[in-house]
Write an enzyme that holds these catalytic residues in place. Structure first.
Site, PDB file in Angstrom:
ATOM      1  N   SER A 239       8.800  -3.190  -1.004  1.00  0.00           N
ATOM      2  CA  SER A 239       7.854  -2.815  -1.547  1.00  0.00           C
ATOM      3  C   SER A 239       7.789  -3.875  -3.026  1.00  0.00           C
ATOM      4  CB  SER A 239       8.466  -0.817  -1.942  1.00  0.00           C
ATOM      5  OG  SER A 239       7.770  -0.752  -2.832  1.00  0.00           O
ATOM      6  N   GLU A 240       6.709  -4.193  -3.507  1.00  0.00           N
ATOM      7  CA  GLU A 240       7.014  -5.578  -4.887  1.00  0.00           C
ATOM      8  C   GLU A 240       7.111  -4.954  -5.629  1.00  0.00           C
ATOM      9  OE1 GLU A 240       4.453  -3.810  -2.790  1.00  0.00           O
ATOM     10  OE2 GLU A 240       2.079  -3.908  -4.385  1.00  0.00           O
ATOM     11  N   ASN A 241       7.359  -3.440  -6.234  1.00  0.00           N
ATOM     12  CA  ASN A 241       8.041  -3.321  -7.093  1.00  0.00           C
ATOM     13  C   ASN A 241      10.142  -3.076  -7.187  1.00  0.00           C
ATOM     14  OD1 ASN A 241       8.169  -0.446  -5.522  1.00  0.00           O
ATOM     15  ND2 ASN A 241       8.992   0.667  -6.747  1.00  0.00           N
TER      16      ASN A 241
END
Lengths: 233, 210, 233, 210
Positions: free
Chosen positions: B46-48
């Site tokens: 998840s790119e966060n």
């Protein structure tokens, strides 16, 4: 070292705010945002702010509060959905907006904090965000040059911090807080729990004390959830 | 008979390989996670700032500090690891993610992708999409074959602003699986009873058969 | 995920070594060096290596062992004192040497791993190491462009790793291991202790599993100390 | 009467300020740590990846995983934090370190510094010196006023290869404390009984009095 410790958001920001300044605000969506300092910035009345933040909060929480009071002149963000105030002001031409791809925004902060004035990335090549920017070929591929980003002030939310300024984040609330902390000329950190130096594991610290100029323990964090998605137990 | 959305997701899941690190876009791509073959080890980024993303939490497990890139509450797994956004996109930009499955507004036969803005409409932002398509090893688009008004989304050239130029590898629609290649869009597989003619009719791009 | 786990250095490097390759070797001095893999590289007989490592070991330990056997064609380092074999081979013209400032070497690896082909730095401007490199002005100051660095293989030493490939370093043995791990097309990690997934704190992992292609637990680490300096109790 | 080496280190320590983050070079600069005024909080950075560096360990405390940039065994303190080399030099390059105290072979009156190589001699390498002088806010040189053969080290121009151009702020030698400024090297303070003439005689650089 306890000279870094302040009582609350208002005192921690005392003397640091001025009209027209650039603020780097940590957080992703509403996760890991410096909610007490956002309120203190609002209450200070400082205006014409340029704010770099991945998102712009929601209408009634997070950076959306500074939009409501029209204290923001310009946002540097990657995604500003979920915010009607933003949309209204932007469409009315009252708010400037600079879109940065999310990874470029993160890297610009990391570079700004690391003394790197510019770097090259493939991200955005061929897209309108690369227009007007220098490009360069490396090994047969085209890259666009992006500039390091710094701000007058970084406002950061963390889980725990010690009185020397060493800081630990929790889960995905880390996000932009760490790179933005390094890119602020001054960095103020609000933590859920302030501890004595030596209480945090020295191998497990996410933000070394050198980046923390001021720190305070916030009271009663709301930590609002944007999309509460649940499964059956 | 065109694929259902579930069948499209299941077909996308078949493109995954054991040990892959995968980033799934918001919307339909997220559902691909429900179709991972048994025994296959796939690690979702998840790119966060997370690898090893788990499913949605139960009511008791909800944690405001644990969300995905769509800002939805999620859970962790035994393989989970958290990191900051600079590290997250170092992974993405550096080519360490094996595959990204994303939605699209338009795909051109040269691999150009448009999936972030429609001029004249309010622009929400590209988020991490431009980084993902530029950096991830293989970009698979999962989308309806046609827009709601019936117009083609597989085009000779995108007319919407690009997310990335020449970045798409594969496209999965309800009609089949397509690959960007020499001379245009190559049909890799068709959904049951879908004909090459139907694909050609519903596409503007040059459709190449093997 | 246990497909990443190998029995020892030799099996973990099986199929990865070839003459003329570039290896990124973690460690600072003799601290945090992949001592088992250095021995396995020596025993493999692979030659004409280009090795990027901050230092070159000492004559009889660390990378010095690969100098003794003349397997190294070129070193990319910031400091190569403490090694007579190095000096002799270099002065005899048998060994190429590319000096990089320590921070530039670290950043080149970090950039290489992060998909950044080049960046600008003030380090080295006006010094001979900047000669022949592009320079550029930003805000009135001159910076030199340095290239991202990647290698065919990164050999990394860590404290603990889990079978999924998540890795934790210990104290100053972290050094170049983390940035170099990200810059290897393949990265092999030797750890003092291999644990099950879930045993490491997910907020405390220094190297996420995505960078670890192979991992093994080394036996009987020597962990030699270069300069044992002590004070009275 | 020129300063002793201890007096030079003590004088350098007076330049530190409460709360400073400081990087000390190998050799004489390391000893400045012994002269920190009581009650002053100074945090030492070691560029191999540590803030809050402590003193040498006792025999029992020696830890192969805990060394300084000179590869000597050290200890940790309650404020210690470890990080990797990329982060360490991000701090240095990014201007977050308040002061670095380093040795020198030559300093020129325009602030040029040479302290890493002598052509014709075996070159050991610059280590982190080029990064430190380029990035740290204030660079203080602690050195003998003259070379062993009596030649001047405070020069109009360095003739050895540079570590950095225009990077030096202050120089402390046994003769006094000097600052690079308009028109040359400004005398800030002289050791007891040292005359301006002696400084001029033993320097090649333009010496400026206040």
């Amino acid at each position: 070292m306890s000279k870094k410790v302040y009582a609350d958001a208002k005192s921690a920001l005392d003397g640091l705010l001025h009209d027209g300044m650039t603020i780097l605000a940590g957080g992703f969506g509403l996760c890991g945002i410096p909610e007490h300092m956002i309120l203190a910035v609002r209450d200070s009345g400082v205006k014409d702010l340029t704010i770099a933040s991945n998102n712009a909060g929601v209408d009634d929480f997070g950076l959306g509060l500074l939009l409501q009071t029209r204290q923001v002149k310009k946002m540097i963000s990657s995604y500003v959905g979920e915010n009607k105030t933003f949309e209204a002001q932007f469409l009315a031409g009252e708010l400037e907006l600079e879109f940065n791809p999310q990874g470029t925004l993160a890297e610009r902060c990391r570079a700004g904090g690391a003394g790197i004035p510019a770097f090259y990335t493939k991200t955005g090549v061929g897209a309108i965000i690369a227009e007007g920017k220098e490009t360069k070929e490396f090994d047969g591929q085209t890259y666009v040059m992006e500039r390091g980003l710094t701000g007058d002030l970084a406002i950061i939310k963390a889980w725990k911090g010690d009185k020397a300024g060493n800081v630990v984040f929790r889960k995905t609330a880390r996000n932009f807080n760490a790179p933005m902390a390094t890119a602020g000329k001054v960095c103020v950190v609000e933590v859920e729990e302030l501890v004595e130096p030596g209480e945090l594991e020295p191998d497990g610290i996410h933000l070394p004390s050198i980046y923390t100029h001021r720190i305070f323990q916030g009271q009663d964090f709301e930590k609002r959830i944007e999309f509460r998605t649940v499964s059956e137990a | 008979m065109a694929w259902t959305r579930d069948e499209m997701c299941a077909r996308a899941a078949q493109e995954l390989e054991d040990g892959f690190y995968v980033n799934l876009g918001i919307g339909m791509p997220t559902k691909v996670a429900n179709f991972i073959p048994d025994g296959m080890d796939v690690n979702f980024q998840s790119e966060n700032g997370m690898l090893g993303m788990g499913s949605f939490p139960t009511d008791n497990e909800v944690d405001a500090d644990l969300i995905n890139a769509g800002k939805q509450t999620i859970t962790e797994t035994p393989k989970s690891v958290y990191f900051d956004s600079a590290q997250s996109f170092a992974m993405i930009r550096g080519g360490h993610i094996n595959m990204s499955i994303l939605g699209a507004l338009q795909v051109a036969e040269n691999g150009d992708l448009a999936n972030w803005m429609i001029p004249g409409k309010m622009v929400k932002g590209m988020g991490g999409a431009m980084d993902l398509v530029a950096g991830v090893k293989r970009v698979v688009i999962l989308m309806d074959h046609n827009a709601k008004d019936g117009s083609a989304k597989l085009l000779k050239e995108c007319n919407l602003p690009l997310t990335g130029a020449g970045v798409v590898d594969d496209i999965i629609t309800e009609l089949g699986l397509f690959r960007i290649g020499e001379g245009g869009v190559h049909i890799q597989e068709l959904a049951p009873d879908v004909s090459v003619d139907e694909v050609r009719e519903r596409s503007e791009a040059t459709i190449v058969t093997q």
